[in-house]
Scaffold this active site. Sequence first.
Site, short mmCIF file in Angstrom:
data_model
loop_
_atom_site.label_atom_id
_atom_site.label_comp_id
_atom_site.label_asym_id
_atom_site.label_seq_id
_atom_site.Cartn_x
_atom_site.Cartn_y
_atom_site.Cartn_z
N ASP A 62 18.35 7.63 26.72
CA ASP A 62 19.13 8.37 27.46
C ASP A 62 19.24 9.77 26.64
O ASP A 62 20.13 9.80 25.61
CB ASP A 62 20.37 7.79 27.86
CG ASP A 62 21.25 8.88 28.80
OD1 ASP A 62 20.87 10.18 28.91
OD2 ASP A 62 22.34 8.46 29.63
N VAL A 63 18.74 10.70 27.14
CA VAL A 63 18.55 12.12 25.93
C VAL A 63 20.02 12.79 25.83
O VAL A 63 19.92 13.60 25.25
CB VAL A 63 17.58 12.94 26.60
CG1 VAL A 63 16.17 12.55 26.52
CG2 VAL A 63 17.88 13.47 27.93
N TYR A 155 22.06 22.71 38.22
CA TYR A 155 20.74 22.90 37.82
C TYR A 155 20.23 24.22 37.56
O TYR A 155 19.56 24.24 36.26
CB TYR A 155 19.55 22.54 39.27
CG TYR A 155 18.35 22.19 38.75
CD1 TYR A 155 17.90 21.05 38.28
CD2 TYR A 155 17.28 23.22 39.08
CE1 TYR A 155 16.65 20.64 37.72
CE2 TYR A 155 15.79 23.02 38.63
CZ TYR A 155 15.51 21.82 37.88
OH TYR A 155 14.23 21.48 37.67
N LYS A 159 19.34 25.17 33.63
CA LYS A 159 18.02 25.49 33.40
C LYS A 159 17.92 26.93 32.49
O LYS A 159 17.26 27.33 31.72
CB LYS A 159 17.08 25.62 34.38
CG LYS A 159 16.77 24.09 35.02
CD LYS A 159 15.98 23.52 34.00
CE LYS A 159 15.46 22.03 34.59
NZ LYS A 159 14.66 21.26 33.55
P1 NAD Z 1 10.58 13.06 37.43
O1 NAD Z 1 11.63 12.63 38.02
O2 NAD Z 1 9.16 12.91 37.84
O3 NAD Z 1 10.42 13.07 35.93
C1 NAD Z 1 11.36 13.14 35.07
C2 NAD Z 1 11.79 11.99 34.13
O4 NAD Z 1 12.74 12.36 33.52
C3 NAD Z 1 11.91 10.76 34.89
O5 NAD Z 1 10.95 9.64 34.58
C4 NAD Z 1 13.36 10.39 34.65
O6 NAD Z 1 13.47 8.85 34.63
C5 NAD Z 1 13.63 11.03 33.26
N1 NAD Z 1 14.83 11.22 32.84
C6 NAD Z 1 15.73 11.56 33.75
N2 NAD Z 1 16.96 11.60 33.18
C7 NAD Z 1 16.87 11.18 31.73
C8 NAD Z 1 17.50 10.77 30.77
N3 NAD Z 1 19.04 11.03 30.64
N4 NAD Z 1 17.01 10.33 29.63
C9 NAD Z 1 15.61 10.19 29.62
N5 NAD Z 1 14.84 10.36 30.56
C10 NAD Z 1 15.43 10.97 31.72
O7 NAD Z 1 10.56 14.76 37.97
P2 NAD Z 1 9.75 16.10 37.31
O8 NAD Z 1 9.61 16.99 38.30
O9 NAD Z 1 8.41 15.80 36.70
O10 NAD Z 1 10.76 16.80 36.09
C11 NAD Z 1 10.34 16.99 34.67
C12 NAD Z 1 11.12 18.19 34.38
O11 NAD Z 1 10.46 19.39 35.19
C13 NAD Z 1 12.46 18.27 34.67
O12 NAD Z 1 13.33 18.89 33.65
C14 NAD Z 1 12.58 19.07 35.95
O13 NAD Z 1 13.74 19.72 35.85
C15 NAD Z 1 11.59 20.05 35.59
N6 NAD Z 1 10.95 20.95 36.75
C16 NAD Z 1 10.29 20.06 37.68
C17 NAD Z 1 9.86 20.94 39.14
C18 NAD Z 1 9.30 20.32 40.05
O14 NAD Z 1 8.93 21.04 41.12
N7 NAD Z 1 8.91 19.04 40.25
C19 NAD Z 1 9.93 22.42 38.89
C20 NAD Z 1 10.36 22.89 37.71
C21 NAD Z 1 10.89 22.42 36.82
#
Ligand code: NAD
Length: 261
Positions: A62-63, A155, A159
Amino acid sequence: MSLLAGSAVVTGGGSGIGRAIAEALAAGGAPVAVVDLLPEGARETVAAIGAAGGRAALVQADVSRWEDVDRAVAAAVRELGPLGILVNAAGILDGYAPADELTPAVWERVLAINLTGSFFACRRALAEMLPRGAGRIVNVASVAGLVGSGGGPAYTASKHGVVGLTRQLAITYAAQGVTVNAICPGVIATALRANSTRILGADAPVMRGVGGDDAAMRALTPAGRRGTLAEVAAAAAYLASAEAAYVTGHTLVIDGGWTAR
Ligand code: NAD
């Protein structure tokens, strides 16, 4: 283009953007530690990298917990060798809950994972990178790190915090061989909303937002489509490359023009 030498740690590597980046780094020759809170997805990423001929190790962590981050980076270095690259992709969404509906518990959990988790991983990775005089840190922020309308207040604040963290670390360590950059994706199809609901548990708000709304996505995105995982991973791989040595403190948007308006 070649990746900076060394192993890589990818937080949130069990799904979506983190998984795509982990696979891209492994394809580029880096052994990758896939760090995730949810082990099932992380196991799949490790298996996919192995099947493609790469090397990967799973670390459940857990980060938002310093002890977990410390253990995860130590395990990565022990199993995969000196650390060259850190990618902070672990993150959760606040469901675009407006401030008057957002509970203190969700605020705290979103900030703890997205912002504090990124700081913890940067801090621990720097302890490996600074003595070697080389490193690449890529923080996955968001368009929500640059403008409003990409999330709710928790959020968006988290960010924006990641962008500030990125800029400050970039300045502090620019002369020591470690670059620190952020990528700012727009709308990418992932399991972010489902995973955020699962991680927030009973506290989870209804997951509203642009990601699940085609009309809203098109209204905000001049390109008129979602970005692909490959498009995001390629940007991260560039920032992790040896050739990107003079690029630091940058926020690279991959957003189909969202923030160009
Ligand atoms: P996702 O849910 O597919 O991937 C996120 C991963 O982070 C998951 O595997 C989850 O289990 C893990 N995670 C969450 N909390 C955690 C914790 N406390 N410790 C360790 N692991 C943890 O979602 P994604 O869209 O691939 O998101 C990845 C990153 O990209 C995130 O930071 C998200 O905010 C960012 N992001 C996503 C989008 C989008 O449109 N999907 C856009 C901009 C930014």
